[in-house]
Design an enzyme around this catalytic site. Structure first.
Site, mmCIF file in Angstrom:
data_model
loop_
_atom_site.group_PDB
_atom_site.id
_atom_site.type_symbol
_atom_site.label_atom_id
_atom_site.label_comp_id
_atom_site.label_asym_id
_atom_site.label_seq_id
_atom_site.Cartn_x
_atom_site.Cartn_y
_atom_site.Cartn_z
ATOM 1 N N ASP A 1 9.030 2.746 0.407
ATOM 2 C CA ASP A 1 7.962 3.385 1.154
ATOM 3 C C ASP A 1 8.096 2.945 2.607
ATOM 4 O O ASP A 1 7.696 1.848 2.971
ATOM 5 C CB ASP A 1 6.607 2.982 0.564
ATOM 6 C CG ASP A 1 5.433 3.615 1.313
ATOM 7 O OD1 ASP A 1 5.646 4.126 2.434
ATOM 8 O OD2 ASP A 1 4.313 3.590 0.771
ATOM 9 N N TYR A 30 0.837 -1.192 0.000
ATOM 10 C CA TYR A 30 0.000 0.000 0.000
ATOM 11 C C TYR A 30 0.876 1.247 0.000
ATOM 12 O O TYR A 30 1.794 1.364 0.814
ATOM 13 C CB TYR A 30 -0.907 0.009 1.235
ATOM 14 C CG TYR A 30 -1.832 1.199 1.299
ATOM 15 C CD1 TYR A 30 -2.814 1.385 0.334
ATOM 16 C CD2 TYR A 30 -1.725 2.132 2.325
ATOM 17 C CE1 TYR A 30 -3.672 2.487 0.388
ATOM 18 C CE2 TYR A 30 -2.584 3.231 2.393
ATOM 19 C CZ TYR A 30 -3.551 3.398 1.419
ATOM 20 O OH TYR A 30 -4.391 4.477 1.482
ATOM 21 N N LYS A 80 3.478 8.938 9.005
ATOM 22 C CA LYS A 80 3.149 8.393 10.332
ATOM 23 C C LYS A 80 4.076 8.912 11.436
ATOM 24 O O LYS A 80 3.880 10.026 11.895
ATOM 25 C CB LYS A 80 3.045 6.871 10.239
ATOM 26 C CG LYS A 80 1.904 6.486 9.265
ATOM 27 C CD LYS A 80 1.457 5.057 9.253
ATOM 28 C CE LYS A 80 0.174 4.932 8.432
ATOM 29 N NZ LYS A 80 0.250 4.210 7.207
HETATM 30 C C1 LIG Z 1 -0.276 4.722 5.770
HETATM 31 C C2 LIG Z 1 0.558 4.431 4.580
HETATM 32 C C3 LIG Z 1 0.608 5.275 3.461
HETATM 33 C C4 LIG Z 1 -0.347 6.426 3.288
HETATM 34 O O1 LIG Z 1 -0.188 7.415 4.243
HETATM 35 P P1 LIG Z 1 -1.430 8.387 4.536
HETATM 36 O O2 LIG Z 1 -0.859 9.392 5.479
HETATM 37 O O3 LIG Z 1 -2.511 7.535 5.114
HETATM 38 O O4 LIG Z 1 -1.837 8.989 3.239
HETATM 39 C C5 LIG Z 1 1.523 5.021 2.477
HETATM 40 N N1 LIG Z 1 2.353 3.967 2.554
HETATM 41 C C6 LIG Z 1 2.337 3.116 3.591
HETATM 42 C C7 LIG Z 1 3.305 1.991 3.642
HETATM 43 C C8 LIG Z 1 1.414 3.297 4.634
HETATM 44 O O5 LIG Z 1 1.356 2.414 5.631
#
Ligand SMILES: *Cc1c(COP(=O)(O)O)cnc(C)c1O
Length: 430
Positions: free
Chosen positions: A239, A144, A267
Protein backbone atom coordinates in the site's frame (compact mmCIF):
# COMPACT_ATOMS: atom_id res chain seq x y z
CA UNK A 1 -6.31 37.30 14.32
CA UNK A 2 -8.65 34.91 16.08
CA UNK A 3 -10.57 31.89 14.96
CA UNK A 4 -14.14 33.10 15.49
CA UNK A 5 -15.28 32.37 11.94
CA UNK A 6 -13.88 28.82 12.19
CA UNK A 7 -15.62 28.43 15.56
CA UNK A 8 -18.92 29.60 14.13
CA UNK A 9 -18.61 27.33 11.08
CA UNK A 10 -17.67 24.37 13.27
CA UNK A 11 -20.82 24.91 15.31
CA UNK A 12 -22.94 24.91 12.14
CA UNK A 13 -21.00 21.94 10.80
CA UNK A 14 -21.63 19.87 13.91
CA UNK A 15 -25.37 20.40 13.51
CA UNK A 16 -25.37 19.15 9.92
CA UNK A 17 -22.39 16.76 9.66
CA UNK A 18 -21.48 14.01 12.18
CA UNK A 19 -18.74 15.50 14.34
CA UNK A 20 -18.66 18.48 12.01
CA UNK A 21 -16.22 16.87 9.54
CA UNK A 22 -16.17 14.52 6.57
CA UNK A 23 -13.11 12.59 7.82
CA UNK A 24 -12.50 12.10 11.56
CA UNK A 25 -8.93 13.35 12.10
CA UNK A 26 -9.92 16.78 10.76
CA UNK A 27 -12.01 17.42 13.89
CA UNK A 28 -8.88 18.04 16.06
CA UNK A 29 -10.25 15.50 18.61
CA UNK A 30 -6.83 14.22 19.56
CA UNK A 31 -5.25 17.67 20.02
CA UNK A 32 -8.33 19.56 21.22
CA UNK A 33 -9.55 22.96 20.06
CA UNK A 34 -11.41 24.09 16.97
CA UNK A 35 -10.39 22.91 13.50
CA UNK A 36 -9.49 25.74 11.17
CA UNK A 37 -11.81 26.05 8.21
CA UNK A 38 -9.69 26.66 5.16
CA UNK A 39 -10.54 29.35 2.64
CA UNK A 40 -7.70 28.72 0.18
CA UNK A 41 -4.18 27.48 -0.36
CA UNK A 42 -1.30 29.42 -1.93
CA UNK A 43 1.90 27.54 -2.63
CA UNK A 44 3.34 26.56 0.76
CA UNK A 45 0.54 28.23 2.70
CA UNK A 46 -3.00 27.68 3.90
CA UNK A 47 -5.28 30.65 4.55
CA UNK A 48 -8.20 30.07 6.91
CA UNK A 49 -11.61 31.75 6.94
CA UNK A 50 -10.43 34.23 9.60
CA UNK A 51 -7.53 35.30 7.37
CA UNK A 52 -4.79 33.47 9.35
CA UNK A 53 -1.93 32.13 7.22
CA UNK A 54 -0.13 28.87 7.99
CA UNK A 55 2.88 27.16 6.45
CA UNK A 56 1.35 23.82 5.51
CA UNK A 57 3.01 20.59 6.68
CA UNK A 58 -0.02 18.43 5.87
CA UNK A 59 -0.58 19.25 2.22
CA UNK A 60 -3.95 17.51 2.13
CA UNK A 61 -2.33 14.46 3.82
CA UNK A 62 0.20 14.06 1.06
CA UNK A 63 -1.26 14.71 -2.40
CA UNK A 64 0.14 18.23 -2.77
CA UNK A 65 3.82 17.38 -3.12
CA UNK A 66 4.29 20.59 -5.14
CA UNK A 67 2.20 22.77 -2.81
CA UNK A 68 -1.17 24.42 -3.39
CA UNK A 69 -2.53 25.68 -6.72
CA UNK A 70 0.48 24.70 -8.77
CA UNK A 71 -0.23 26.44 -12.04
CA UNK A 72 0.25 23.50 -14.43
CA UNK A 73 -2.06 21.29 -12.35
CA UNK A 74 -4.71 23.98 -12.00
CA UNK A 75 -4.61 24.73 -15.72
CA UNK A 76 -4.90 21.04 -16.66
CA UNK A 77 -7.97 20.65 -14.43
CA UNK A 78 -9.60 23.82 -15.73
CA UNK A 79 -8.99 22.77 -19.34
CA UNK A 80 -10.45 19.33 -18.63
CA UNK A 81 -13.59 20.77 -17.01
CA UNK A 82 -14.12 22.86 -20.12
CA UNK A 83 -14.30 19.66 -22.18
CA UNK A 84 -16.81 18.01 -19.84
CA UNK A 85 -16.75 16.80 -16.25
CA UNK A 86 -17.54 13.11 -16.79
CA UNK A 87 -18.46 10.77 -19.64
CA UNK A 88 -18.62 7.26 -18.21
CA UNK A 89 -16.73 6.19 -21.33
CA UNK A 90 -13.00 5.73 -21.95
CA UNK A 91 -10.78 8.75 -22.60
CA UNK A 92 -7.24 9.26 -23.89
CA UNK A 93 -6.18 10.80 -20.58
CA UNK A 94 -6.82 7.53 -18.73
CA UNK A 95 -4.48 5.71 -21.09
CA UNK A 96 -1.81 8.38 -20.61
CA UNK A 97 -2.10 8.28 -16.82
CA UNK A 98 -2.02 4.47 -16.79
CA UNK A 99 1.11 4.53 -18.99
CA UNK A 100 2.74 7.12 -16.72
CA UNK A 101 2.08 4.93 -13.65
CA UNK A 102 3.36 1.81 -15.41
CA UNK A 103 6.52 3.69 -16.43
CA UNK A 104 7.15 4.98 -12.91
CA UNK A 105 6.26 2.13 -10.53
CA UNK A 106 8.41 -1.02 -10.87
CA UNK A 107 5.72 -3.59 -9.98
CA UNK A 108 2.97 -2.11 -12.13
CA UNK A 109 2.45 -3.63 -15.59
CA UNK A 110 -1.28 -2.87 -15.67
CA UNK A 111 -3.28 -0.52 -13.52
CA UNK A 112 -6.89 0.37 -12.81
CA UNK A 113 -8.05 3.80 -11.67
CA UNK A 114 -10.54 4.26 -8.83
CA UNK A 115 -11.70 7.17 -6.67
CA UNK A 116 -10.07 6.70 -3.27
CA UNK A 117 -7.29 4.83 -1.54
CA UNK A 118 -9.92 2.90 0.39
CA UNK A 119 -11.47 1.66 -2.83
CA UNK A 120 -8.07 0.78 -4.28
CA UNK A 121 -7.05 -1.24 -1.21
CA UNK A 122 -10.38 -3.02 -1.01
CA UNK A 123 -10.23 -3.89 -4.72
CA UNK A 124 -6.62 -5.13 -4.51
CA UNK A 125 -7.65 -7.48 -1.71
CA UNK A 126 -10.61 -8.81 -3.68
CA UNK A 127 -8.31 -9.36 -6.64
CA UNK A 128 -5.76 -11.21 -4.50
CA UNK A 129 -8.51 -13.42 -3.08
CA UNK A 130 -10.11 -13.99 -6.46
CA UNK A 131 -6.83 -14.84 -8.16
CA UNK A 132 -5.57 -17.20 -5.44
CA UNK A 133 -8.90 -18.72 -4.41
CA UNK A 134 -7.80 -18.18 -0.82
CA UNK A 135 -9.46 -16.13 1.92
CA UNK A 136 -7.01 -14.98 4.60
CA UNK A 137 -5.07 -11.72 4.74
CA UNK A 138 -2.04 -10.88 6.79
CA UNK A 139 -1.80 -7.24 7.84
CA UNK A 140 0.35 -5.36 10.31
CA UNK A 141 -0.85 -3.73 13.50
CA UNK A 142 -1.14 0.03 13.01
CA UNK A 143 -0.99 -0.02 9.21
CA UNK A 144 -3.88 1.83 7.60
CA UNK A 145 -5.37 0.69 4.33
CA UNK A 146 -8.57 2.72 4.22
CA UNK A 147 -11.86 2.01 5.97
CA UNK A 148 -13.13 -1.11 4.17
CA UNK A 149 -14.34 -3.84 6.56
CA UNK A 150 -11.62 -6.46 6.12
CA UNK A 151 -8.85 -3.88 6.50
CA UNK A 152 -10.24 -1.82 9.36
CA UNK A 153 -8.64 -4.06 11.93
CA UNK A 154 -5.95 -2.60 14.19
CA UNK A 155 -5.50 0.19 11.66
CA UNK A 156 -3.44 3.23 12.65
CA UNK A 157 -4.15 6.86 11.86
CA UNK A 158 -7.66 8.13 12.60
CA UNK A 159 -8.65 4.76 13.99
CA UNK A 160 -5.70 4.75 16.37
CA UNK A 161 -6.32 8.37 17.27
CA UNK A 162 -9.88 7.63 18.21
CA UNK A 163 -8.94 4.39 19.96
CA UNK A 164 -11.46 2.37 17.94
CA UNK A 165 -10.27 -1.27 17.81
CA UNK A 166 -11.56 -1.84 14.32
CA UNK A 167 -15.01 -0.28 14.44
CA UNK A 168 -18.59 -1.07 15.39
CA UNK A 169 -20.29 -2.13 12.19
CA UNK A 170 -17.39 -4.28 11.05
CA UNK A 171 -18.68 -7.83 11.51
CA UNK A 172 -16.63 -10.58 13.10
CA UNK A 173 -16.94 -12.41 9.81
CA UNK A 174 -15.33 -9.57 7.87
CA UNK A 175 -12.46 -9.31 10.32
CA UNK A 176 -12.02 -13.03 11.01
CA UNK A 177 -9.94 -13.66 7.91
CA UNK A 178 -7.52 -10.82 8.72
CA UNK A 179 -4.45 -11.98 10.63
CA UNK A 180 -2.57 -9.34 12.60
CA UNK A 181 1.16 -9.24 13.10
CA UNK A 182 3.46 -6.61 14.67
CA UNK A 183 5.54 -4.62 12.16
CA UNK A 184 9.25 -5.48 11.85
CA UNK A 185 8.65 -8.83 13.57
CA UNK A 186 10.04 -11.61 11.38
CA UNK A 187 9.24 -14.41 13.83
CA UNK A 188 5.59 -13.39 14.02
CA UNK A 189 5.29 -13.25 10.21
CA UNK A 190 7.00 -16.63 9.83
CA UNK A 191 4.73 -18.17 12.47
CA UNK A 192 1.57 -16.81 10.78
CA UNK A 193 2.76 -18.06 7.38
CA UNK A 194 3.63 -21.46 8.84
CA UNK A 195 0.18 -21.77 10.43
CA UNK A 196 -1.98 -20.27 7.64
CA UNK A 197 0.20 -20.13 4.51
CA UNK A 198 -2.05 -22.40 2.48
CA UNK A 199 -5.06 -20.13 3.12
CA UNK A 200 -3.20 -16.86 2.74
CA UNK A 201 -4.38 -14.74 -0.22
CA UNK A 202 -2.25 -11.70 0.54
CA UNK A 203 0.39 -10.19 2.73
CA UNK A 204 -0.42 -6.49 2.87
CA UNK A 205 1.68 -3.65 4.27
CA UNK A 206 2.54 -0.01 4.07
CA UNK A 207 6.19 -0.52 3.07
CA UNK A 208 7.01 2.75 4.83
CA UNK A 209 4.33 2.88 7.54
CA UNK A 210 3.12 6.46 7.87
CA UNK A 211 -0.19 6.14 9.69
CA UNK A 212 1.37 5.23 13.03
CA UNK A 213 3.67 8.20 12.86
CA UNK A 214 6.70 7.05 10.86
CA UNK A 215 8.10 3.58 11.51
CA UNK A 216 10.63 2.62 8.89
CA UNK A 217 11.05 -0.99 7.79
CA UNK A 218 14.15 -2.52 9.36
CA UNK A 219 16.94 -3.57 7.01
CA UNK A 220 15.85 -6.51 4.91
CA UNK A 221 12.31 -6.66 6.30
CA UNK A 222 10.58 -5.90 2.98
CA UNK A 223 12.73 -8.51 1.20
CA UNK A 224 11.78 -10.93 3.96
CA UNK A 225 8.08 -10.28 3.25
CA UNK A 226 8.75 -10.89 -0.45
CA UNK A 227 10.36 -14.24 0.38
CA UNK A 228 7.56 -15.25 2.76
CA UNK A 229 4.92 -14.42 0.13
CA UNK A 230 6.79 -16.45 -2.47
CA UNK A 231 7.15 -19.39 -0.11
CA UNK A 232 3.40 -19.69 0.55
CA UNK A 233 2.03 -18.36 -2.73
CA UNK A 234 0.37 -15.29 -1.21
CA UNK A 235 0.12 -12.07 -3.20
CA UNK A 236 2.41 -9.39 -1.78
CA UNK A 237 0.57 -6.06 -1.72
CA UNK A 238 2.34 -2.78 -1.01
CA UNK A 239 0.00 0.00 0.00
CA UNK A 240 1.93 2.98 -1.33
CA UNK A 241 -0.90 5.48 -1.00
CA UNK A 242 1.47 7.70 0.99
CA UNK A 243 4.91 6.45 -0.07
CA UNK A 244 4.12 6.21 -3.80
CA UNK A 245 5.55 9.16 -5.74
CA UNK A 246 6.83 10.57 -2.42
CA UNK A 247 9.75 8.60 -0.97
CA UNK A 248 10.89 8.19 -4.58
CA UNK A 249 9.15 8.53 -7.94
CA UNK A 250 8.69 4.74 -8.01
CA UNK A 251 7.75 4.66 -4.32
CA UNK A 252 9.17 2.52 -1.52
CA UNK A 253 9.51 -0.43 -3.90
CA UNK A 254 12.03 1.55 -5.92
CA UNK A 255 13.80 2.96 -2.85
CA UNK A 256 14.14 -0.47 -1.21
CA UNK A 257 14.41 -2.48 -4.40
CA UNK A 258 11.68 -4.96 -3.44
CA UNK A 259 8.96 -5.53 -6.03
CA UNK A 260 5.49 -6.54 -4.77
CA UNK A 261 2.84 -8.31 -6.86
CA UNK A 262 0.25 -5.56 -6.43
CA UNK A 263 0.59 -1.90 -5.50
CA UNK A 264 -2.05 0.44 -4.11
CA UNK A 265 -1.67 4.12 -4.98
CA UNK A 266 -3.62 7.25 -4.00
CA UNK A 267 -3.03 10.77 -2.72
CA UNK A 268 -0.26 12.14 -5.00
CA UNK A 269 -1.43 10.21 -8.06
CA UNK A 270 -4.61 12.34 -8.22
CA UNK A 271 -2.93 15.74 -7.95
CA UNK A 272 -5.34 16.75 -5.17
CA UNK A 273 -8.46 15.26 -6.78
CA UNK A 274 -10.36 12.09 -5.79
CA UNK A 275 -8.32 9.55 -7.73
CA UNK A 276 -6.47 6.42 -6.68
CA UNK A 277 -5.22 3.29 -8.40
CA UNK A 278 -4.18 -0.29 -7.95
CA UNK A 279 -1.92 -2.18 -10.28
CA UNK A 280 0.66 -4.89 -10.60
CA UNK A 281 1.60 -7.99 -12.54
CA UNK A 282 -0.34 -8.19 -15.80
CA UNK A 283 -1.37 -11.82 -15.24
CA UNK A 284 -2.86 -10.90 -11.86
CA UNK A 285 -4.55 -7.71 -13.09
CA UNK A 286 -6.12 -9.65 -15.97
CA UNK A 287 -8.27 -11.47 -13.42
CA UNK A 288 -10.30 -8.24 -13.26
CA UNK A 289 -13.55 -7.89 -15.20
CA UNK A 290 -14.02 -7.60 -18.13
CA UNK A 291 -10.70 -9.40 -18.84
CA UNK A 292 -11.43 -11.89 -16.06
CA UNK A 293 -14.07 -12.84 -13.48
CA UNK A 294 -13.17 -10.61 -10.48
CA UNK A 295 -15.70 -7.78 -10.47
CA UNK A 296 -14.71 -4.17 -9.85
CA UNK A 297 -16.28 -1.03 -11.34
CA UNK A 298 -16.92 2.70 -10.83
CA UNK A 299 -19.21 5.31 -12.40
CA UNK A 300 -16.68 8.11 -11.91
CA UNK A 301 -13.52 5.98 -12.13
CA UNK A 302 -10.96 7.61 -14.37
CA UNK A 303 -12.80 10.92 -14.07
CA UNK A 304 -11.34 13.20 -16.76
CA UNK A 305 -10.73 16.19 -14.47
CA UNK A 306 -8.98 14.11 -11.80
CA UNK A 307 -7.00 12.28 -14.47
CA UNK A 308 -5.86 15.55 -16.07
CA UNK A 309 -4.73 16.97 -12.72
CA UNK A 310 -3.00 13.74 -11.69
CA UNK A 311 -1.22 13.45 -15.00
CA UNK A 312 -0.13 17.10 -14.93
CA UNK A 313 1.36 16.62 -11.46
CA UNK A 314 3.09 13.33 -12.32
CA UNK A 315 4.67 15.01 -15.37
CA UNK A 316 6.22 17.61 -13.08
CA UNK A 317 7.83 15.00 -10.81
CA UNK A 318 11.35 15.11 -12.17
CA UNK A 319 14.53 13.97 -10.43
CA UNK A 320 15.12 17.60 -9.48
CA UNK A 321 11.78 17.67 -7.64
CA UNK A 322 12.82 14.70 -5.49
CA UNK A 323 16.21 16.28 -4.86
CA UNK A 324 14.51 19.48 -3.75
CA UNK A 325 11.95 17.64 -1.61
CA UNK A 326 14.78 15.65 -0.04
CA UNK A 327 16.75 18.82 0.67
CA UNK A 328 13.70 20.53 2.22
CA UNK A 329 13.00 17.49 4.40
CA UNK A 330 16.67 17.14 5.46
CA UNK A 331 16.83 20.81 6.36
CA UNK A 332 13.60 20.65 8.34
CA UNK A 333 14.57 17.49 10.21
CA UNK A 334 18.04 18.78 11.06
CA UNK A 335 16.61 22.11 12.21
CA UNK A 336 13.94 20.48 14.36
CA UNK A 337 16.48 18.16 15.98
CA UNK A 338 18.69 21.12 16.87
CA UNK A 339 15.74 23.09 18.22
CA UNK A 340 14.55 20.21 20.41
CA UNK A 341 18.09 19.42 21.57
CA UNK A 342 18.59 23.01 22.66
CA UNK A 343 15.40 22.79 24.73
CA UNK A 344 16.40 19.41 26.18
CA UNK A 345 13.19 17.82 24.84
CA UNK A 346 12.60 14.06 24.84
CA UNK A 347 11.53 13.60 21.25
CA UNK A 348 12.27 11.64 18.10
CA UNK A 349 12.40 13.61 14.88
CA UNK A 350 11.97 10.73 12.48
CA UNK A 351 12.89 10.69 8.82
CA UNK A 352 12.67 8.19 6.01
CA UNK A 353 13.67 9.73 2.67
CA UNK A 354 11.17 12.56 2.08
CA UNK A 355 8.85 11.64 4.95
CA UNK A 356 9.31 12.98 8.48
CA UNK A 357 7.64 12.61 11.86
CA UNK A 358 7.67 14.18 15.33
CA UNK A 359 7.16 11.65 18.12
CA UNK A 360 7.52 12.50 21.80
CA UNK A 361 9.18 9.23 22.77
CA UNK A 362 12.51 8.17 24.27
CA UNK A 363 13.69 6.02 21.39
CA UNK A 364 12.91 5.38 17.73
CA UNK A 365 9.75 3.31 17.26
CA UNK A 366 9.89 -0.24 15.87
CA UNK A 367 6.19 -1.02 15.93
CA UNK A 368 2.75 0.36 16.72
CA UNK A 369 2.97 -0.09 20.51
CA UNK A 370 6.00 2.21 20.62
CA UNK A 371 3.99 4.95 18.92
CA UNK A 372 0.92 4.38 21.11
CA UNK A 373 3.14 4.69 24.21
CA UNK A 374 4.51 8.09 23.14
CA UNK A 375 3.43 11.30 24.89
CA UNK A 376 0.49 12.38 22.74
CA UNK A 377 -0.54 15.08 25.22
CA UNK A 378 2.81 16.73 24.63
CA UNK A 379 2.28 16.46 20.88
CA UNK A 380 -1.05 18.27 21.32
CA UNK A 381 0.68 21.13 23.17
CA UNK A 382 3.41 21.26 20.54
CA UNK A 383 0.77 21.27 17.79
CA UNK A 384 -1.09 24.23 19.30
CA UNK A 385 2.10 26.17 19.94
CA UNK A 386 3.01 25.75 16.30
CA UNK A 387 -0.51 26.58 15.07
CA UNK A 388 -0.43 29.86 17.04
CA UNK A 389 2.83 30.67 15.27
CA UNK A 390 1.39 29.99 11.84
CA UNK A 391 2.62 26.43 11.29
CA UNK A 392 0.02 23.83 10.34
CA UNK A 393 1.03 20.35 11.50
CA UNK A 394 -1.16 17.25 11.37
CA UNK A 395 -3.65 17.39 14.26
CA UNK A 396 -2.58 14.00 15.66
CA UNK A 397 0.64 12.45 16.91
CA UNK A 398 -0.06 9.36 14.81
CA UNK A 399 0.45 11.28 11.59
CA UNK A 400 3.57 12.27 9.69
CA UNK A 401 4.99 15.54 8.38
CA UNK A 402 4.32 16.06 4.67
CA UNK A 403 6.73 18.52 3.11
CA UNK A 404 6.25 20.15 -0.30
CA UNK A 405 8.60 21.70 -2.81
CA UNK A 406 6.71 24.97 -2.37
CA UNK A 407 8.51 25.43 0.97
CA UNK A 408 11.43 27.81 0.52
CA UNK A 409 14.49 27.74 2.75
CA UNK A 410 13.19 30.84 4.56
CA UNK A 411 9.91 29.00 5.27
CA UNK A 412 11.80 26.06 6.75
CA UNK A 413 13.79 28.49 8.90
CA UNK A 414 10.53 30.00 10.17
CA UNK A 415 9.19 26.55 11.06
CA UNK A 416 12.38 25.70 12.94
CA UNK A 417 12.34 29.03 14.77
CA UNK A 418 8.73 28.44 15.84
CA UNK A 419 9.61 24.91 17.00
CA UNK A 420 12.51 26.26 19.08
CA UNK A 421 10.17 28.73 20.81
CA UNK A 422 7.48 26.13 21.44
CA UNK A 423 9.98 23.53 22.65
CA UNK A 424 11.51 25.90 25.18
CA UNK A 425 8.05 27.09 26.33
CA UNK A 426 7.05 23.42 26.88
CA UNK A 427 10.32 22.78 28.75
CA UNK A 428 9.70 25.81 30.98
CA UNK A 429 6.29 24.41 31.96
CA UNK A 430 7.80 21.13 33.20
C1 LIG B 1 -4.84 7.64 3.02
C2 LIG B 1 -4.52 6.19 2.97
C3 LIG B 1 -5.42 5.23 2.48
C4 LIG B 1 -6.86 5.57 2.18
O1 LIG B 1 -7.01 6.47 1.14
P1 LIG B 1 -8.36 7.33 1.06
O2 LIG B 1 -8.23 8.05 -0.23
O3 LIG B 1 -8.37 8.21 2.27
O4 LIG B 1 -9.49 6.36 1.07
C5 LIG B 1 -5.00 3.95 2.31
N1 LIG B 1 -3.74 3.58 2.63
C6 LIG B 1 -2.84 4.46 3.12
C7 LIG B 1 -1.46 4.01 3.41
C8 LIG B 1 -3.21 5.79 3.33
O5 LIG B 1 -2.34 6.64 3.88
Amino acid sequence: MGSSTSEHLFERARAAIPGGVNSPVRAFDSVGGVPRFIARGEGAELVDVDGNRYLDLVNSWGPLLLGHVRDEVRQAAVDAIGRGSSFGAPTEGEVELAEAIVAAVPSVQKVRLVNSGTEAGMSAIRLARGATGRSKLLKFVGHYHGHSDALLVAAGSGVATLGIPGSPGVTEGAAADTLLVPWNDRDAVAAAVAAHGDDLAAILCEPVPANMNLVAPEDGFLAFLRAQSDACGAVLVFDEVISGFRVARGGAQQLHDVVPDLTVLGKIVGGGFPLAAFGGRADLMDHLAPAGPVYQAGTLSGNPVAVAAGLAQLRLLTDEVYERLGAVTDRLVTGLREAFDAAGATVQVLQHATLAGVLFAEGPPRRYEDVAAADHGRYARFFHGMLERGIYLAPSGYEVVFTSTALRDADVARIVEAAAEVASALAARD
